[in-house]
Design a protein around this motif. Sequence first.
Motif, PDB file in Angstrom:
ATOM      1  N   CYS A   1       0.844  -1.184   0.000  1.00 25.72           N
ATOM      2  CA  CYS A   1       0.000   0.000   0.000  1.00 25.72           C
ATOM      3  C   CYS A   1       0.886   1.243   0.000  1.00 25.72           C
TER       4      CYS A   1
ATOM      5  N   CYS B   1       0.050   3.454   3.527  1.00 27.47           N
ATOM      6  CA  CYS B   1       0.438   2.992   4.871  1.00 27.47           C
ATOM      7  C   CYS B   1       1.488   1.881   4.851  1.00 27.47           C
TER       8      CYS B   1
ATOM      9  N   CYS C   1      -7.063  -1.442   0.819  1.00 26.62           N
ATOM     10  CA  CYS C   1      -6.085  -1.790   1.843  1.00 26.62           C
ATOM     11  C   CYS C   1      -6.830  -2.093   3.151  1.00 26.62           C
TER      12      CYS C   1
ATOM     13  N   CYS D   1      -5.471   0.971   6.000  1.00 21.30           N
ATOM     14  CA  CYS D   1      -5.859   2.384   5.873  1.00 21.30           C
ATOM     15  C   CYS D   1      -7.117   2.557   5.010  1.00 21.30           C
TER      16      CYS D   1
END
Length: 172
Positions: free
Chosen positions: A137, A140, A155, A158
């Motif tokens: 990701c 994050c 994700c 996040c």
Amino acid sequence: MAKTLKETKLWLTRVEPLEGESISHFLGRFRRAKGNKFSTPCGLGQVSGLGAVLARWEKFYFNPFPTFEELEALANVVEVDVNRLREMLPLAGVGMKHKPIRLCGACYAEEPYHLIAWQFKTTAGCDRHQLRLLSKCPICEKPFPIPALWIEGRCLRCLTFFAEMVDRQKAY
Ligand SMILES: [Zn+2]
Ligand SMILES: [Zn+2]
């Protein structure tokens, strides 16, 4: 007592494979399809007689490489042609990355599924969009889950949607 394949097939829903889709993503979709209700690879492994091998395929572990007999056993349950299942696997001699899981956010925005080609060792970017693939990701840094678990396409930490991640992809 475990149901026989014939009994099981009566309530199974067929799932149409998508162009270039990886076996992990396909198996996840099949397991969750309305009526199928295989919450884990184990249930499908049991019905097909393939046991734990399906959990390995969902993680892109193809060593030893799936045999024709194994693909035939799976084809029998999911009602997809063996050759079509073979297309969800890497070609002979193509090195696979089982980790990290990679994706092109631009592709996902157009067609929300995981392509087997993204896990080839030789694949560095998306030729269609001229973008490098993401391997975690970009917001994050959490690694992507295996495609069999891609339900909402975002994700898990996040909650950024894969399709939105295209803004963070570098040119290729
Ligand atoms: Zn792309
Ligand atoms: Zn994230």
